[in-house]
Design an enzyme around this catalytic site. Structure first.
Site, PDB file in Angstrom:
ATOM      1  N   SER A 166      15.178 109.443  16.419  1.00 26.06           N
ATOM      2  CA  SER A 166      14.748 110.751  15.914  1.00 26.06           C
ATOM      3  C   SER A 166      13.462 111.146  16.604  1.00 26.06           C
ATOM      4  O   SER A 166      12.673 110.287  17.024  1.00 26.06           O
ATOM      5  CB  SER A 166      14.515 110.672  14.401  1.00 26.06           C
ATOM      6  OG  SER A 166      13.905 111.844  13.908  1.00 26.06           O
ATOM      7  N   TYR A 198      10.841 107.004   6.837  1.00 26.13           N
ATOM      8  CA  TYR A 198      11.765 107.412   7.898  1.00 26.13           C
ATOM      9  C   TYR A 198      11.096 107.301   9.269  1.00 26.13           C
ATOM     10  O   TYR A 198      11.667 106.729  10.204  1.00 26.13           O
ATOM     11  CB  TYR A 198      12.239 108.836   7.641  1.00 26.13           C
ATOM     12  CG  TYR A 198      13.303 109.319   8.602  1.00 26.13           C
ATOM     13  CD1 TYR A 198      14.625 108.933   8.444  1.00 26.13           C
ATOM     14  CD2 TYR A 198      12.980 110.172   9.661  1.00 26.13           C
ATOM     15  CE1 TYR A 198      15.603 109.379   9.317  1.00 26.13           C
ATOM     16  CE2 TYR A 198      13.950 110.622  10.534  1.00 26.13           C
ATOM     17  CZ  TYR A 198      15.262 110.219  10.362  1.00 26.13           C
ATOM     18  OH  TYR A 198      16.234 110.662  11.238  1.00 26.13           O
ATOM     19  N   LYS A 217      12.319 104.653  12.226  1.00 27.74           N
ATOM     20  CA  LYS A 217      12.828 105.128  13.513  1.00 27.74           C
ATOM     21  C   LYS A 217      11.912 104.717  14.665  1.00 27.74           C
ATOM     22  O   LYS A 217      12.385 104.398  15.765  1.00 27.74           O
ATOM     23  CB  LYS A 217      13.009 106.640  13.482  1.00 27.74           C
ATOM     24  CG  LYS A 217      14.129 107.116  12.559  1.00 27.74           C
ATOM     25  CD  LYS A 217      15.496 106.632  13.042  1.00 27.74           C
ATOM     26  CE  LYS A 217      16.622 107.273  12.251  1.00 27.74           C
ATOM     27  NZ  LYS A 217      17.970 106.890  12.755  1.00 27.74           N
TER      28      LYS A 217
END
Length: 262
Positions: A154, A167, A171
């Protein structure tokens, strides 16, 4: 935008390549699965829902005439990565391509972080793909024919995103894990690379970012002035799996319209 049977040609074709795509029934993963099928790859599709996997197998094999196996597994479970690797490697007697796409997101600020949701994010977004790549990578080394490991990470791995504490951490860790794979497995002809998209307008992306007021601040940070379409991620993944990317190893490719330039 949908993928057509003649979308990929020449060195972009994946005929003869055996690929595992995780999180293959929804969003970006479903589009990647369709792109790989249209390029001629034989596929193992994984996800948690057996009915959704069966529907994807029927649709893609019927349209593109490729052999497809499915494995229903919850990658949050401790032995999920090893069970999936065993089943996927056994389906075709090995793998040439691994696409680590499955992921979860539970948006929370730093101050409001729920430890259980933090752990769940790390389990699916970092632990599972890292262990799966380790097992599949080792099998590729034993096979001695090279391979390609592709991480769908991402833009949040490259630039901080508010309210995405776990998150972003997961990532970013996955991007670095992929670089270690590239360093250690490269001498065996195995390439490992990451794709880092911004917001992608899948069904979920449309639902979350479709409201103009919410989307406007994010769009203002993207020089191209728009979010990504699923096929723009899938095309990049197909390219990394193909022979056209034979000298590309250890990179993280932003598919973000310039968002991560700063």
């Amino acid at each position: 935008m949908t993928t057509t049977p003649d979308r990929y040609a020449g060195a972009l074709r994946l005929d003869g390549k055996r690929a595992l795509v995780t999180g293959a029934t929804k969003g970006i993963g479903a589009d990647i699965a369709r792109a790989f099928a249209s390029a001629g790859a034989t596929l193992v599709l994984s996800g948690r829902d057996e009915a959704e996997l069966a529907a994807a197998r029927t649709a893609l094999s019927g349209e593109f005439g490729v052999e497809i196996h499915t494995v229903a597994v919850d990658l949050a479970e401790g032995d999920g990565p090893s069970r999936l690797a065993e089943a996927a490697l056994g389906a075709f007697g090995g793998l040439d391509v691994l696409v680590n796409n499955a992921g979860v997101s539970y948006p929370q600020s730093v101050a409001d972080t729920d430890p259980a949701l933090f752990d769940a994010t790390i389990a699916v977004n970092l632990r599972a793909p890292a262990l799966l790549a380790s097992i599949v990578g080792a099998a590729m080394v034993r096979a001695g024919v090279g391979g390609s490991i592709i991480t769908v990470a991402s833009a949040a791995a490259l630039a901080p995103l508010p309210d995405h504490y776990a998150y972003c951490a997961s990532k970013a860790g996955l991007v670095m894990a992929t670089k270690v794979l590239a360093r250690e497995l490269g001498p065996h002809g195995i390439r490992a690379n990451s794709v880092c998209p911004t917001v992608v307008l899948t069904e979920m992306g449309q639902r979350v970012w479709g409201e103009e007021a919410k989307a406007a601040p994010m769009l203002a940070r993207i020089p191209l002035g728009r979010f990504a379409q699923p096929h723009e991620v899938s095309d990049t993944v197909v390219w990394l799996a193909s022979d056209l990317a034979s000298m590309v190893n250890g990179v993280d490719i932003p598919v973000d319209g310039g968002y991560t330039m700063g």
